[in-house]
Write an enzyme that holds these catalytic residues in place. Structure first.
Site, PDB file in Angstrom:
ATOM      1  N   TYR A 154       5.399  17.639  11.741  1.00 28.20           N
ATOM      2  CA  TYR A 154       6.417  16.601  11.959  1.00 28.20           C
ATOM      3  C   TYR A 154       7.826  17.165  12.024  1.00 28.20           C
ATOM      4  O   TYR A 154       8.783  16.387  11.972  1.00 28.20           O
ATOM      5  CB  TYR A 154       6.432  15.587  10.804  1.00 28.20           C
ATOM      6  CG  TYR A 154       5.122  15.010  10.362  1.00 28.20           C
ATOM      7  CD1 TYR A 154       4.278  14.358  11.246  1.00 28.20           C
ATOM      8  CD2 TYR A 154       4.759  15.083   9.015  1.00 28.20           C
ATOM      9  CE1 TYR A 154       3.090  13.796  10.784  1.00 28.20           C
ATOM     10  CE2 TYR A 154       3.582  14.519   8.554  1.00 28.20           C
ATOM     11  CZ  TYR A 154       2.743  13.873   9.454  1.00 28.20           C
ATOM     12  OH  TYR A 154       1.585  13.317   8.995  1.00 28.20           O
TER      13      TYR A 154
ATOM     14  N   CYS B 132      -1.049  33.171  11.413  1.00 29.73           N
ATOM     15  CA  CYS B 132      -0.751  33.680  12.752  1.00 29.73           C
ATOM     16  C   CYS B 132      -0.473  32.540  13.729  1.00 29.73           C
ATOM     17  O   CYS B 132      -1.272  32.263  14.632  1.00 29.73           O
ATOM     18  CB  CYS B 132      -1.913  34.533  13.231  1.00 29.73           C
ATOM     19  SG  CYS B 132      -2.281  35.830  12.055  1.00 29.73           S
ATOM     20  N   GLU B 133       0.629  31.857  13.516  1.00 27.59           N
ATOM     21  CA  GLU B 133       1.109  30.782  14.391  1.00 27.59           C
ATOM     22  C   GLU B 133       2.626  30.760  14.273  1.00 27.59           C
ATOM     23  O   GLU B 133       3.152  30.834  13.159  1.00 27.59           O
ATOM     24  CB  GLU B 133       0.610  29.404  13.905  1.00 27.59           C
ATOM     25  CG  GLU B 133      -0.869  29.191  13.897  1.00 27.59           C
ATOM     26  CD  GLU B 133      -1.462  28.897  15.257  1.00 27.59           C
ATOM     27  OE1 GLU B 133      -0.699  28.624  16.215  1.00 27.59           O
ATOM     28  OE2 GLU B 133      -2.692  28.952  15.367  1.00 27.59           O
TER      29      GLU B 133
ATOM     30  N   GLU C  81       0.831  -1.212   0.000  1.00 29.08           N
ATOM     31  CA  GLU C  81       0.000   0.000   0.000  1.00 29.08           C
ATOM     32  C   GLU C  81       0.861   1.255   0.000  1.00 29.08           C
ATOM     33  O   GLU C  81       0.727   2.108   0.886  1.00 29.08           O
ATOM     34  CB  GLU C  81      -0.897   0.016   1.250  1.00 29.08           C
ATOM     35  CG  GLU C  81      -1.776  -1.208   1.442  1.00 29.08           C
ATOM     36  CD  GLU C  81      -2.446  -1.257   2.821  1.00 29.08           C
ATOM     37  OE1 GLU C  81      -2.065  -0.474   3.721  1.00 29.08           O
ATOM     38  OE2 GLU C  81      -3.349  -2.084   2.997  1.00 29.08           O
ATOM     39  N   PRO C  82       1.761   1.409  -0.969  1.00 33.44           N
ATOM     40  CA  PRO C  82       2.633   2.586  -0.929  1.00 33.44           C
ATOM     41  C   PRO C  82       1.873   3.865  -1.247  1.00 33.44           C
ATOM     42  O   PRO C  82       1.037   3.897  -2.150  1.00 33.44           O
ATOM     43  CB  PRO C  82       3.656   2.293  -2.031  1.00 33.44           C
ATOM     44  CG  PRO C  82       2.938   1.405  -2.990  1.00 33.44           C
ATOM     45  CD  PRO C  82       1.999   0.570  -2.153  1.00 33.44           C
ATOM     46  N   GLY C  83       2.148   4.902  -0.485  1.00 32.22           N
ATOM     47  CA  GLY C  83       1.579   6.219  -0.774  1.00 32.22           C
ATOM     48  C   GLY C  83       2.706   7.171  -1.147  1.00 32.22           C
ATOM     49  O   GLY C  83       2.965   7.455  -2.313  1.00 32.22           O
TER      50      GLY C  83
HETATM   51  C1  LIG Z   1      -1.028   6.063   5.166  1.00 29.09           C
HETATM   52  C2  LIG Z   1      -1.182   4.617   4.899  1.00 29.09           C
HETATM   53  C3  LIG Z   1      -0.500   4.020   3.838  1.00 29.09           C
HETATM   54  C4  LIG Z   1       0.475   4.758   2.966  1.00 29.09           C
HETATM   55  O1  LIG Z   1       1.634   5.044   3.688  1.00 29.09           O
HETATM   56  P1  LIG Z   1       2.951   5.668   2.997  1.00 29.09           P
HETATM   57  O2  LIG Z   1       3.895   5.851   4.111  1.00 29.09           O
HETATM   58  O3  LIG Z   1       2.527   6.945   2.376  1.00 29.09           O
HETATM   59  O4  LIG Z   1       3.437   4.684   1.993  1.00 29.09           O
HETATM   60  C5  LIG Z   1      -0.720   2.674   3.607  1.00 29.09           C
HETATM   61  N1  LIG Z   1      -1.560   1.949   4.390  1.00 29.09           N
HETATM   62  C6  LIG Z   1      -2.226   2.495   5.423  1.00 29.09           C
HETATM   63  C7  LIG Z   1      -3.136   1.653   6.232  1.00 29.09           C
HETATM   64  C8  LIG Z   1      -2.057   3.845   5.719  1.00 29.09           C
HETATM   65  O5  LIG Z   1      -2.706   4.377   6.755  1.00 29.09           O
END
Ligand SMILES: *Cc1c(COP(=O)(O)O)cnc(C)c1O
Length: 429
Positions: free
Chosen positions: A332, A358-359, A289-291
């Protein structure tokens, strides 16, 4: 193509954003052209960079049974999603809203997995009606609710349990999710019992085991710590007569923001399959599940210097982008490279790059040596992931426009919000 100034080293890892004749380009489009024509702050994505990031996964997979479900919360612009549909990706969604986006671009529901700790009844119904591949369930309460909802609809919901393997992903605490103290998943010690509960529920069909241990991982070993624990669990499940078809290792591969050297998809997959085979589990299908690693370095945020302000303690470049546009530094303490679109000769001065909100947490970068003047446009690098996706309207600031560059063409893929957009829906007594 000549480079009048040395290419800043930070850009070396971002080949789709390069200087030509001292102007920063996205592919074949000069970024100052976009900044002047469309205004700033402006998010600019490179289609070629998205494709190249996808290719790092595709080529690593080859003939292996792996489904890549893009973790779309990183960047859920419809044009980005559509590109991943064209490339054959599935999606990891975390809300009914994300399901709507995925379906809007023609995603195949059979390649959608549904994650998240707080799924509501309507979200379960929508996902069941769509026919998603799997619900990644994070608690016993959710398991029972999902079974009820599925039964009402005369269906059985395909489920994995998201197991919390209690491994340290060695990343920022806010993006570490696989430790005992995190809210995510079901503790590995209870997982067998909860699977037995799931097996007894009439509205469920167990299909997999899932984990997601954190984000921006720059060391590969936490994946293998998690994998070994999950394989132990799969062995126990097997003995209990519960057959697992797929193993979902989540997302989390890091990207290079400055000098990180994150592991590649190939390094990860080669070693995962080596271990699966060594444990006689080579038949398992794998889901990733890469984002961030698919989109992070495919975007920049353009912002214009409004004022240079010098005090005894600090020099500030006050720009027109702020924490509402890019929250990661405030949230972060994240590092993003900052480069001028047109580097100019002159003495370098150390600036904190800050926004108008304004922070005191409203900063984008600290202590950057730059030769800049009022009116210069800067590119904030690595802004393709968790950037626009986290934008807000704080301080009644309209959210930025988004552009996708494709060779020498560009497309506005999200219009800049107007102030009327911001007031819509509100009323006075
Ligand atoms: C956010 C998330 C991802 C993606 O994570 P990355 O660090 O962006 O690859 C995959 N699976 C789940 C369940 C997430 O919450």
């Amino acid at each position: 193509m000549t480079t009048a100034f040395p290419v800043p080293p930070e850009l070396a890892g971002h080949p789709y954003f390069q200087y030509r004749n001292n102007v920063l380009y996205a592919e074949d489009v000069p970024l100052d052209h976009l900044a002047h024509g469309l205004g700033t702050p402006l998010y600019v994505y490179s289609r070629a960079a998205l494709k190249a990031a996808w290719e790092t996964y595709r080529s690593a997979i080859g003939p292996l049974p792996v489904l890549v479900c893009y973790g779309m919360k990183a960047n859920s612009n419809l044009a980005v999603l559509k590109e991943f549909v064209r490339l054959g990706a599935g999606f990891d969604i975390v809300s009914g809203g994300e399901l709507k986006r995925a379906l809007a671009v023609g995603a195949d529901p059979a390649k959608i997995v549904f994650s998240g700790v707080g799924k509501q009844v309507w979200e379960m119904r929508d996902a069941l009606a769509a026919g998603v591949k799997c619900f990644n369930v994070e608690s016993e309460g959710e398991l029972r609710r999902l079974s009820d909802v599925a039964q009402e609809m005369g269906m059985r919901a395909p489920v994995s349990l998201r197991v919390n393997p209690d491994v340290d992903a060695q990343t920022h605490p806010y993006i570490s999710t696989g430790l005992k103290e995190n809210k995510f998943g079901i503790a590995i010690e209870s997982a067998l019992d909860v699977y037995l509960t799931a097996q007894a529920l009439p509205g469920l069909e167990i299909v997999g085991v899932d984990c997601h241990i954190g984000s921006q991982l720059t060391d590969i070993s936490p994946y293998f710590d998690a994998l070994e624990k999950l394989l132990d669990l799969i062995g126990q499940l097997d003995q209990a007569g519960i057959r697992i078809a797929h193993l979902d290792l989540g997302g989390g591969l890091g990207i290079r923001y400055t000098d990180e050297t994150p592991p590649s998809p190939k390094a990860l997959l080669d070693q995962v399959f080596e271990r699966l085979n060594a444990r006689g589990q080579g038949h398992l299908h794998l889901i990733l599940e890469p984002g961030r690693s698919l989109v992070g370095n495919a975007g920049v945020l353009l912002t214009t210097v409004q004022y240079l302000k010098h005090s005894d303690a600090r020099n500030f470049a006050i720009v027109d982008a702020a924490m509402n546009d890019l929250l990661r530094p405030a949230l972060y303490d994240a590092y993003h490279g900052v480069q001028p679109l047109r580097p100019r000769a002159g003495d370098l001065v150390e600036y904190d790059i800050v926004g108008p909100v304004c922070e005191s947490a409203d900063w984008l970068a600290k202590g950057r040596a730059l030769a800049i003047q009022q009116g210069d446009v800067l590119a904030v690098e690595s802004a393709g992931a968790y950037s626009m996706a986290m934008a807000s309207n704080y301080n009644t600031r309209a959210r930025a426009a988004e552009v996708m560059v494709d060779g020498s063409n560009y497309h506005v893929v999200r219009q800049r919000e107007t102030l009327d957009d911001l007031l819509r829906g509100e009323s006075t007594l």
